[in-house]
Design an enzyme around this catalytic site. Sequence first.
Site, mmCIF file in Angstrom:
data_model
loop_
_atom_site.group_PDB
_atom_site.id
_atom_site.type_symbol
_atom_site.label_atom_id
_atom_site.label_comp_id
_atom_site.label_asym_id
_atom_site.label_seq_id
_atom_site.Cartn_x
_atom_site.Cartn_y
_atom_site.Cartn_z
ATOM 1 N N LYS A 125 0.837 -1.206 0.000
ATOM 2 C CA LYS A 125 0.000 0.000 0.000
ATOM 3 C C LYS A 125 0.870 1.253 0.000
ATOM 4 O O LYS A 125 0.686 2.160 -0.791
ATOM 5 C CB LYS A 125 -0.911 -0.046 1.229
ATOM 6 C CG LYS A 125 -1.833 1.131 1.380
ATOM 7 C CD LYS A 125 -2.784 0.899 2.557
ATOM 8 C CE LYS A 125 -3.463 2.188 2.967
ATOM 9 N NZ LYS A 125 -4.384 2.001 4.089
ATOM 10 N N GLU A 152 10.485 -4.732 4.662
ATOM 11 C CA GLU A 152 10.597 -6.113 4.191
ATOM 12 C C GLU A 152 10.268 -6.210 2.705
ATOM 13 O O GLU A 152 10.984 -6.840 1.923
ATOM 14 C CB GLU A 152 9.628 -7.031 4.965
ATOM 15 C CG GLU A 152 9.954 -7.219 6.428
ATOM 16 C CD GLU A 152 9.304 -6.178 7.328
ATOM 17 O OE1 GLU A 152 8.996 -5.059 6.859
ATOM 18 O OE2 GLU A 152 9.118 -6.486 8.520
ATOM 19 N N GLY A 180 -4.812 -2.291 5.377
ATOM 20 C CA GLY A 180 -4.043 -3.431 4.878
ATOM 21 C C GLY A 180 -4.734 -4.769 5.102
ATOM 22 O O GLY A 180 -4.874 -5.588 4.192
ATOM 23 N N ARG A 181 -5.200 -5.004 6.325
ATOM 24 C CA ARG A 181 -5.783 -6.323 6.623
ATOM 25 C C ARG A 181 -7.197 -6.471 6.073
ATOM 26 O O ARG A 181 -7.830 -7.501 6.246
ATOM 27 C CB ARG A 181 -5.742 -6.586 8.133
ATOM 28 C CG ARG A 181 -6.372 -5.513 8.977
ATOM 29 C CD ARG A 181 -5.990 -5.687 10.442
ATOM 30 N NE ARG A 181 -6.463 -4.590 11.276
ATOM 31 C CZ ARG A 181 -5.819 -3.436 11.453
ATOM 32 N NH1 ARG A 181 -4.678 -3.225 10.825
ATOM 33 N NH2 ARG A 181 -6.304 -2.507 12.234
ATOM 34 N N GLU A 193 -4.783 -7.604 15.030
ATOM 35 C CA GLU A 193 -4.286 -6.261 14.704
ATOM 36 C C GLU A 193 -5.442 -5.266 14.829
ATOM 37 O O GLU A 193 -5.236 -4.080 15.073
ATOM 38 C CB GLU A 193 -3.680 -6.222 13.298
ATOM 39 C CG GLU A 193 -2.688 -5.095 13.127
ATOM 40 C CD GLU A 193 -1.845 -5.195 11.870
ATOM 41 O OE1 GLU A 193 -0.707 -4.691 11.884
ATOM 42 O OE2 GLU A 193 -2.305 -5.762 10.861
ATOM 43 N N HIS A 231 -5.433 -34.442 16.828
ATOM 44 C CA HIS A 231 -4.354 -35.320 17.262
ATOM 45 C C HIS A 231 -3.217 -34.546 17.896
ATOM 46 O O HIS A 231 -2.119 -35.072 18.057
ATOM 47 C CB HIS A 231 -3.866 -36.159 16.071
ATOM 48 C CG HIS A 231 -4.958 -37.018 15.514
ATOM 49 N ND1 HIS A 231 -5.159 -38.324 15.906
ATOM 50 C CD2 HIS A 231 -5.961 -36.718 14.661
ATOM 51 C CE1 HIS A 231 -6.216 -38.807 15.283
ATOM 52 N NE2 HIS A 231 -6.738 -37.847 14.522
ATOM 53 N N LYS A 274 9.415 -1.293 14.696
ATOM 54 C CA LYS A 274 9.988 -0.893 13.398
ATOM 55 C C LYS A 274 11.052 0.171 13.589
ATOM 56 O O LYS A 274 12.131 0.101 13.003
ATOM 57 C CB LYS A 274 8.876 -0.283 12.521
ATOM 58 C CG LYS A 274 7.957 -1.248 11.849
ATOM 59 C CD LYS A 274 7.183 -0.464 10.778
ATOM 60 C CE LYS A 274 5.847 -1.068 10.491
ATOM 61 N NZ LYS A 274 4.994 -0.215 9.652
HETATM 62 C C1 G6Q Z 1 -2.538 -4.114 8.074
HETATM 63 C C2 G6Q Z 1 -1.307 -3.458 8.448
HETATM 64 C C3 G6Q Z 1 -0.056 -4.105 7.939
HETATM 65 C C4 G6Q Z 1 0.299 -3.791 6.496
HETATM 66 C C5 G6Q Z 1 1.728 -4.217 6.238
HETATM 67 C C6 G6Q Z 1 2.157 -3.965 4.815
HETATM 68 O O1 G6Q Z 1 -3.644 -3.714 8.339
HETATM 69 O O2 G6Q Z 1 -1.384 -2.124 8.082
HETATM 70 O O3 G6Q Z 1 -0.076 -5.507 8.088
HETATM 71 O O4 G6Q Z 1 -0.578 -4.425 5.625
HETATM 72 O O5 G6Q Z 1 2.575 -3.538 7.121
HETATM 73 O O6 G6Q Z 1 2.042 -2.615 4.490
HETATM 74 P P1 G6Q Z 1 2.202 -2.130 3.028
HETATM 75 O O7 G6Q Z 1 1.105 -2.719 2.196
HETATM 76 O O8 G6Q Z 1 2.134 -0.639 3.055
HETATM 77 O O9 G6Q Z 1 3.539 -2.629 2.536
#
Ligand code: G6Q
Length: 544
Positions: A210, A216, A271-272, A357, A388, A508
């Site tokens: 996003k 990462e 994001g989620r 989250e 199991h 972070k």
């Molecule tokens: C989700 C969070 C988080 C996010 C990641 C990736 O709700 O905001 O999990 O999706 O940190 O972020 P980017 O899509 O900006 O790389």
Amino acid sequence: MSEKVAPLSQRPAWKALTAHAATLKPQHLRDLFKADPARGTRYTAEADGIFLDYSKNRITDETLKLLIELAEQSGLKQHIEAMFTGQKINVTENRSVLHVALRAPKSESIIVDDEDVVPAVHDTLDKMSAFANKIRSGEWKGHTGKRIKNVINIGIGGSDLGPVMAYEALKHYSQRDLTFLFVSNVDGTDFAEAVHNLNADETLFLIASKTFTTLETMTNAHSARDWFLASGAPESEIAKHFAALSTNEKLVSEFGIDTANMFGFWDWVGGRYSMDSAIGLSTMIAIGPDNFRSMLAGFHAMDVHFRTTPLEKNLPALMGLLTVWYTDFFDAQTVAILPYEQYLKRFPAYLQQLTMESNGKHVTLDGQHVDADTGPIYWGEPGTNGQHSFYQLIHQGTRLIPCDFIGFSKSLNVLGRHHDMLMANVFAQAEALAFGKTAEEVKAEGVAEALVPHKVFEGNRPSNVLLAEELTPELLGKLIALYEHNVFTQGVIWSIDSFDQWGVELGKVLATKILGEIEAPTEPALTNHDTSTANLIRRYRSTK
Ligand code: G6Q
């Protein structure tokens, strides 16, 4: 939603629930079922082909009445409307929360800051469809003229967990001559193993971010670029092998990705909550645009159900309220998600982010410390495997673990008696948890006296059973939306912002600082750290 609600402990329904819980706790599900022969059919609800049996919960009519009063006193209906109409309910980031717009039909309009967001959603879907079709048909060629065989999604968190889960969940519908891989971890092993034995000229990278700043993802994206160029491909051909799923056009183009291959979304998609936005491009390539759109239709059907159905028949609201019930009145710390469907093997992991989250917060919308426990820990594994391993604790441990069982009437892979066996286990587990086995029953089996306590199952352990006909793209959309709105319901009761995630920031910032210290050419002082952290950094530096 600026309207203030009273702290939880001061809401009348909360006080009533506290008293009610004390009278209900000693009651056993065995007795509740005995007292009401219709219980097993009465405490059920159905929406869009998802049947919820919530009769094996430690509730009575009074519990439900009070939980619904609590929802009303917490302003659930108003919050639902606020979300659906684009109000800025993510107050700490001053943003609308409109994942529901991602699946709104073309005919709808949702206005944010004086602009209807629905047309842009459909334009993006059309653009994604055209791209996905070209990859699927082989019309899209790599730089040597070969078709794309491998699609690698590079993203993390919300830009990874949804796509992975959906790919696994809908593999049955996927185009099998395409290979899908997902790289998320900054651990180089993730990338190295993904590209092992792949040909760069047959590989497409989807850089899903996003913000396009996530450490990462950008590290993996640059490694992907280096790997691609190291194969002998010229820089001018990057456009054929990289696409971006992002809101940040500037950084996408600085990375070298042609913005014609950028699929956008908006700041009102968290994001989620983004797997049905452009972030779902890998899903669309895998299952095709038509299936993707039927998944969106499934999401939308559940959205409509949540928005319009009275709370007593509203699946997400009921499930959310039951979770509040156990979290706050029974000290339950976790919820187990137990899909009896192998394709849903990543569903619990996906829900971990969605739930934890969103609701792992202790500060209310008006900045106070919440006066109850919030967000339970979600976890789980597909059945029957879990039976199991960890089910022992659910059956006979000292903790109360509410379980969500998820099953389907039809298997996508009919194989002898497998499916009947699988489903027999769903019903058996929920029955065993609720009713257990008494000492008398154990003794009647002739068990030696000393072993009797070990073989007793107390029962009275609650569960929901979700039953649907078959795992289709549409059904998956409904199931995800069911949990999204379940989480929303919980967040409204606790008066927290379910849509921010400040809790991921501190780590972070510290990691960035420590990275500098790890890579410093001369021994850094490390006096700004505690002695433990400083010692670990020193040890790592000397042994790496
Ligand atoms: C989700 C969070 C988080 C996010 C990641 C990736 O709700 O905001 O999990 O999706 O940190 O972020 P980017 O899509 O900006 O790389």
